[in-house]
Scaffold this motif. Structure first.
Motif, short mmCIF file in Angstrom:
data_model
loop_
_atom_site.label_atom_id
_atom_site.label_comp_id
_atom_site.label_asym_id
_atom_site.label_seq_id
_atom_site.Cartn_x
_atom_site.Cartn_y
_atom_site.Cartn_z
N ALA A 73 11.86 3.90 -9.45
CA ALA A 73 12.22 4.78 -8.68
C ALA A 73 11.18 4.25 -7.04
CB ALA A 73 11.68 5.55 -9.19
N PRO A 74 10.12 3.57 -6.93
CA PRO A 74 9.58 3.31 -5.60
C PRO A 74 10.22 2.01 -4.88
CG PRO A 74 8.11 3.35 -7.33
CD PRO A 74 8.89 3.64 -7.67
N ASP A 75 10.98 0.96 -5.52
CA ASP A 75 11.96 0.26 -5.63
C ASP A 75 13.22 0.70 -4.35
OD1 ASP A 75 11.98 -2.90 -5.53
OD2 ASP A 75 13.82 -2.09 -6.59
N PHE A 76 14.11 1.04 -5.43
CA PHE A 76 14.85 2.50 -5.22
C PHE A 76 14.26 3.09 -3.51
CE2 PHE A 76 17.06 6.01 -4.51
CZ PHE A 76 18.67 5.61 -4.59
N ASP A 79 0.95 -1.00 0.18
CA ASP A 79 -0.58 -0.07 0.09
C ASP A 79 0.41 1.37 0.40
OD1 ASP A 79 -2.95 1.10 0.49
OD2 ASP A 79 -1.93 1.85 1.91
N GLU A 80 1.90 0.93 0.82
CA GLU A 80 2.38 2.33 1.08
C GLU A 80 3.61 2.50 -0.41
OE1 GLU A 80 4.29 2.93 5.61
OE2 GLU A 80 4.84 0.86 3.81
N LEU A 81 4.17 1.69 -1.30
CA LEU A 81 4.41 1.69 -2.51
C LEU A 81 3.72 2.32 -3.24
CD1 LEU A 81 6.50 -1.84 -2.74
CD2 LEU A 81 7.67 0.63 -2.15
N ALA A 82 2.68 1.48 -3.56
CA ALA A 82 1.19 2.61 -3.92
C ALA A 82 1.40 3.42 -4.42
CB ALA A 82 -0.07 1.29 -4.22
N SER A 83 0.84 4.12 -3.39
CA SER A 83 1.04 5.72 -2.65
C SER A 83 2.69 6.44 -3.34
CB SER A 83 0.69 6.08 -1.53
OG SER A 83 -0.46 5.67 -0.89
N LEU A 84 3.36 5.69 -3.02
CA LEU A 84 5.18 6.32 -3.03
C LEU A 84 4.79 6.19 -5.11
CD1 LEU A 84 7.77 7.42 -1.73
CD2 LEU A 84 8.18 5.25 -1.79
#
Length: 248
Positions: free
Chosen positions: A127-130, A100-105
């Motif tokens: 970028a979110p994975d980084f 959920d945080e990664l989706a928002s990010l």
């Protein structure tokens, strides 16, 4: 910060004894974490002002990522954080951001660097994975960023709900609405007092997003960077240059 505990290794925030359920957001991360806007701001303030987060457990051992080698495909590399195997790199720590945080990010990253005719968006190049890898690292600066960014995502959703509708989160907003919020937090010196912590959060995400994007092949192409390219042949400097340098 009565009722709030910060745990160094997992960066968990537990909210105890809160009665105002209306303003609470449940984050799908380790444990059932609930946080309201006031406590999100407090946590972000601590992250911005504290040199390093201290464990609530005095006897908690320090994580030594350099002491746990991973199988290396390069026999000369130890496969540790200090001597990584660059042929087959492995991150020696677990990721901590939730889906959920990664989706928002990802939505915020794409507001910062959207796709255009020159290149894909920040989320399309990872970028979110980084950022997830960065904030999951067991080092004081990275842990501080983890608290700032996770608290900032909560703040972003609360700000979205207050401005545009109680049931709306940042990723539910229109592009114009998202930019309206980001315009208020895009530059720390110009941010109002109520948006100061949000601006610090945005500033850090922008820095990490830019770092992630412009260190990829797509990002370097966007910059028209021409280094790191093998040359079919090498032409020596012209004679006049060598004479000027006294090398001929």
């Amino acid at each position: 910060m009565a009722g709030v505990r910060l745990h160094r290794r997992t960066t968990r925030v537990e909210e105890l004894g809160m009665s105002d359920k209306k303003h609470m957001i449940e984050l799908p991360v380790v444990g059932a974490i609930q946080m309201d806007r006031r406590h999100a701001l407090k946590i972000m303030a601590i992250a911005a002002a504290t040199p390093g987060l201290v464990s609530c457990e005095p006897s908690a051992p320090e994580a030594d990522v350099t002491s746990v080698p991973t199988p290396a495909s390069n026999p000369r590399a130890k496969g540790t954080a200090a001597d990584p195997d660059l042929v087959a790199p492995v991150v020696p720590w677990q990721r901590t951001l939730s889906a959920d945080e990664l989706a928002s990010l990802a939505v915020l990253c794409d507001v910062i660097i959207p796709a255009d005719v020159r290149s894909p968006s920040a989320s399309q190049v990872g970028a979110p994975d980084f950022i997830d890898e960065w904030v999951s690292a067991p080092y004081p600066g990275n842990e501080r960023d983890a608290v700032l960014i996770r608290g900032g995502l909560v703040w972003l959703d609360r700000e979205s709900a207050e401005r545009f509708g109680e049931d709306l989160r940042f990723r539910d907003l229109t592009s114009e609405q998202q930019h309206a919020i980001c315009d208020d937090i895009c530059f720390v010196p110009d941010a109002s007092e109520q948006h100061e912590l949000g601006a610090r959060f945005f500033d850090r995400v922008r820095y990490l997003t830019s770092t992630a994007f412009w260190t990829t092949t797509e990002g370097m192409t966007d910059l028209e960077y021409i280094g790191n390219v093998a040359l079919a042949q090498w032409d020596a400097p012209p004679p006049e240059v060598l004479r000027h340098l006294g090398l001929e």
